[in-house]
Design a protein around this motif. Sequence first.
Motif, PDB file in Angstrom:
ATOM      1  N   LEU A   1       0.801  -1.226   0.000  1.00 55.66           N
ATOM      2  CA  LEU A   1       0.000   0.000   0.000  1.00 55.66           C
ATOM      3  C   LEU A   1       0.831   1.271   0.000  1.00 55.66           C
ATOM      4  N   TRP A   2       2.093   1.176   0.474  1.00 53.42           N
ATOM      5  CA  TRP A   2       2.860   2.406   0.700  1.00 53.42           C
ATOM      6  C   TRP A   2       3.094   3.187  -0.594  1.00 53.42           C
ATOM      7  N   GLY A   3       3.350   2.487  -1.680  1.00 54.74           N
ATOM      8  CA  GLY A   3       3.579   3.183  -2.947  1.00 54.74           C
ATOM      9  C   GLY A   3       2.371   3.993  -3.377  1.00 54.74           C
ATOM     10  N   GLU A   4       1.194   3.414  -3.208  1.00 56.51           N
ATOM     11  CA  GLU A   4      -0.042   4.119  -3.568  1.00 56.51           C
ATOM     12  C   GLU A   4      -0.219   5.368  -2.708  1.00 56.51           C
ATOM     13  N   PHE A   5       0.092   5.228  -1.408  1.00 56.23           N
ATOM     14  CA  PHE A   5      -0.048   6.387  -0.516  1.00 56.23           C
ATOM     15  C   PHE A   5       0.941   7.491  -0.891  1.00 56.23           C
TER      16      PHE A   5
ATOM     17  N   ALA B   1      -8.072   4.536  19.120  1.00 53.77           N
ATOM     18  CA  ALA B   1      -7.991   3.355  18.250  1.00 53.77           C
ATOM     19  C   ALA B   1      -9.132   3.394  17.249  1.00 53.77           C
ATOM     20  N   ARG B   2      -8.791   3.445  15.964  1.00 51.19           N
ATOM     21  CA  ARG B   2      -9.817   3.412  14.915  1.00 51.19           C
ATOM     22  C   ARG B   2      -9.833   2.035  14.263  1.00 51.19           C
ATOM     23  N   PRO B   3     -10.949   1.338  14.285  1.00 49.80           N
ATOM     24  CA  PRO B   3     -11.004   0.009  13.668  1.00 49.80           C
ATOM     25  C   PRO B   3     -10.746   0.079  12.160  1.00 49.80           C
ATOM     26  N   LEU B   4      -9.919  -0.826  11.683  1.00 51.08           N
ATOM     27  CA  LEU B   4      -9.639  -0.930  10.250  1.00 51.08           C
ATOM     28  C   LEU B   4     -10.277  -2.179   9.649  1.00 51.08           C
ATOM     29  N   SER B   5     -10.168  -3.296  10.385  1.00 51.39           N
ATOM     30  CA  SER B   5     -10.722  -4.547   9.881  1.00 51.39           C
ATOM     31  C   SER B   5     -10.748  -5.556  11.026  1.00 51.39           C
ATOM     32  N   SER B   6     -11.061  -6.784  10.709  1.00 50.99           N
ATOM     33  CA  SER B   6     -11.117  -7.839  11.713  1.00 50.99           C
ATOM     34  C   SER B   6     -10.595  -9.141  11.116  1.00 50.99           C
ATOM     35  N   ASP B   7     -10.330 -10.093  11.995  1.00 50.23           N
ATOM     36  CA  ASP B   7      -9.821 -11.394  11.576  1.00 50.23           C
ATOM     37  C   ASP B   7     -10.101 -12.360  12.712  1.00 50.23           C
ATOM     38  N   ARG B   8      -9.653 -13.586  12.571  1.00 48.76           N
ATOM     39  CA  ARG B   8      -9.716 -14.538  13.677  1.00 48.76           C
ATOM     40  C   ARG B   8      -8.524 -15.461  13.615  1.00 48.76           C
ATOM     41  N   ALA B   9      -8.147 -15.983  14.765  1.00 49.25           N
ATOM     42  CA  ALA B   9      -7.072 -16.967  14.822  1.00 49.25           C
ATOM     43  C   ALA B   9      -7.634 -18.332  14.437  1.00 49.25           C
ATOM     44  N   ILE B  10      -6.893 -19.041  13.562  1.00 53.36           N
ATOM     45  CA  ILE B  10      -7.371 -20.320  13.020  1.00 53.36           C
ATOM     46  C   ILE B  10      -6.429 -21.442  13.451  1.00 53.36           C
ATOM     47  N   LEU B  11      -7.024 -22.497  13.976  1.00 54.59           N
ATOM     48  CA  LEU B  11      -6.277 -23.680  14.404  1.00 54.59           C
ATOM     49  C   LEU B  11      -6.063 -24.580  13.199  1.00 54.59           C
ATOM     50  N   CYS B  12      -4.813 -24.870  12.855  1.00 50.70           N
ATOM     51  CA  CYS B  12      -4.574 -25.657  11.639  1.00 50.70           C
ATOM     52  C   CYS B  12      -3.229 -26.386  11.694  1.00 50.70           C
ATOM     53  N   ALA B  13      -3.064 -27.333  10.771  1.00 58.03           N
ATOM     54  CA  ALA B  13      -1.831 -28.114  10.638  1.00 58.03           C
ATOM     55  C   ALA B  13      -1.795 -28.673   9.222  1.00 58.03           C
TER      56      ALA B  13
ATOM     57  N   LEU C   1      -5.919   3.894   5.238  1.00 58.68           N
ATOM     58  CA  LEU C   1      -5.899   2.503   5.692  1.00 58.68           C
ATOM     59  C   LEU C   1      -7.312   1.968   5.890  1.00 58.68           C
ATOM     60  N   ALA C   2      -8.196   2.800   6.426  1.00 56.88           N
ATOM     61  CA  ALA C   2      -9.579   2.349   6.613  1.00 56.88           C
ATOM     62  C   ALA C   2     -10.221   1.990   5.274  1.00 56.88           C
ATOM     63  N   GLN C   3      -9.944   2.776   4.251  1.00 53.09           N
ATOM     64  CA  GLN C   3     -10.479   2.486   2.921  1.00 53.09           C
ATOM     65  C   GLN C   3      -9.841   1.229   2.327  1.00 53.09           C
ATOM     66  N   ALA C   4      -8.526   1.079   2.528  1.00 55.58           N
ATOM     67  CA  ALA C   4      -7.805  -0.058   1.954  1.00 55.58           C
ATOM     68  C   ALA C   4      -8.277  -1.388   2.534  1.00 55.58           C
ATOM     69  N   PHE C   5      -8.666  -1.404   3.818  1.00 53.81           N
ATOM     70  CA  PHE C   5      -9.058  -2.653   4.468  1.00 53.81           C
ATOM     71  C   PHE C   5     -10.568  -2.757   4.664  1.00 53.81           C
ATOM     72  N   ARG C   6     -11.305  -1.984   3.901  1.00 53.96           N
ATOM     73  CA  ARG C   6     -12.758  -2.050   4.008  1.00 53.96           C
ATOM     74  C   ARG C   6     -13.272  -3.423   3.610  1.00 53.96           C
ATOM     75  N   GLN C   7     -12.645  -4.044   2.603  1.00 53.30           N
ATOM     76  CA  GLN C   7     -12.993  -5.395   2.176  1.00 53.30           C
ATOM     77  C   GLN C   7     -11.703  -6.212   2.038  1.00 53.30           C
ATOM     78  N   PRO C   8     -11.134  -6.652   3.153  1.00 51.19           N
ATOM     79  CA  PRO C   8      -9.856  -7.372   3.101  1.00 51.19           C
ATOM     80  C   PRO C   8      -9.977  -8.722   2.436  1.00 51.19           C
ATOM     81  N   GLY C   9      -8.904  -9.127   1.783  1.00 53.68           N
ATOM     82  CA  GLY C   9      -8.932 -10.362   1.014  1.00 53.68           C
ATOM     83  C   GLY C   9      -8.921 -11.630   1.841  1.00 53.68           C
ATOM     84  N   TRP C  10      -8.557 -11.526   3.119  1.00 53.83           N
ATOM     85  CA  TRP C  10      -8.436 -12.764   3.897  1.00 53.83           C
ATOM     86  C   TRP C  10      -9.769 -13.196   4.503  1.00 53.83           C
ATOM     87  N   LEU C  11     -10.802 -12.343   4.472  1.00 51.12           N
ATOM     88  CA  LEU C  11     -12.084 -12.729   5.070  1.00 51.12           C
ATOM     89  C   LEU C  11     -12.931 -13.506   4.075  1.00 51.12           C
TER      90      LEU C  11
END
Length: 301
Positions: free
Chosen positions: A110-114, A158-170, A291-301
């Motif tokens: 994202l830094w280049g775009e900013f 603290a301004r919320p940007l996005s959310s995630d969760r910890a995933i148990l995996c192997a 950053l709030a705009q960039a993570f409005r629809q994050p790819g990992w969700l």
Amino acid sequence: MDQFRQLQAFVAVVQSGSFVRAADKLDCSKAVVSRLVLELEAQLGTRLLNRTTRRLSLTDSGSDYFERGRQILDELADANAAASATTAQPAGRLKINAPLTFGNLHLAPLWGEFLKAYPQVELDVTLADRVVDLVEEGFDLAVRISAATSLQSSSLVARPLSSDRAILCASPTYLQRAPAIAQLKDLAQHSVMAYSYWSAGDVWTFAGPQGPESVTTHPRLRANSGDTCRAAALADQGIVLQPGFLVGPDLKAGRLVEILPHYRGPALGIHAVYPSRKHLSGKIRVMVDFLAQAFRQPGWL
């Protein structure tokens, strides 16, 4: 205008503790400051300051008036700063702290775009998973990822940007050769790759079908890097509990497999954190909005 100058002079005298220092702060003479305070007292019909040769002290009326007057001046300064931020081109160095893995995977692109959008801003980015002291270490802004309820410092915004969760995996290979995992308590018998900064340590808690459940794990590897834990899991060495933004691509590709999917890992909040709303500079304001705009629809969700 005269009452505004009187209020400025009075508040400056109280904050600095003397007419001389207040005059230096306001860039005028001691006589001018003294006259303005006397005029204010005359206009209000009450004494605000007790004056002796050694010290100044507030009267009861002066104490109340000072608190309200200081608030008025602070709000005016905030309004001026907000107006300037919307009209002036953001400029100067912006010192940012962010977690190592998230910074490399999701912020670095994202830094280049900013920088293109704000050519007068210089970025100074430090990646570290430890929680830095923004004020002590001179950071303007930090991106923090933590349990959704763990941002407890009242001194930070603290301004919320996005959310995630910890995933148990192997990895599939590890799961094929290791004992079966039918219940959460079975994890206690398995090889675990533990993230050193995990706030709960070796106790992992999940939202299970019957409510919250915990298990005490016995790590075979500890690391202060999620990348290291992930690499060990991909090498078939054990189980990890890592954010979706890190292991999501591995899960989609089948390199890792989610374990006990009916147990939900801890929710994670991704926030932009900065010291204060007061006098927020334009460069911080535009970065947080970016950053709030960039993570409005994050790819990992």
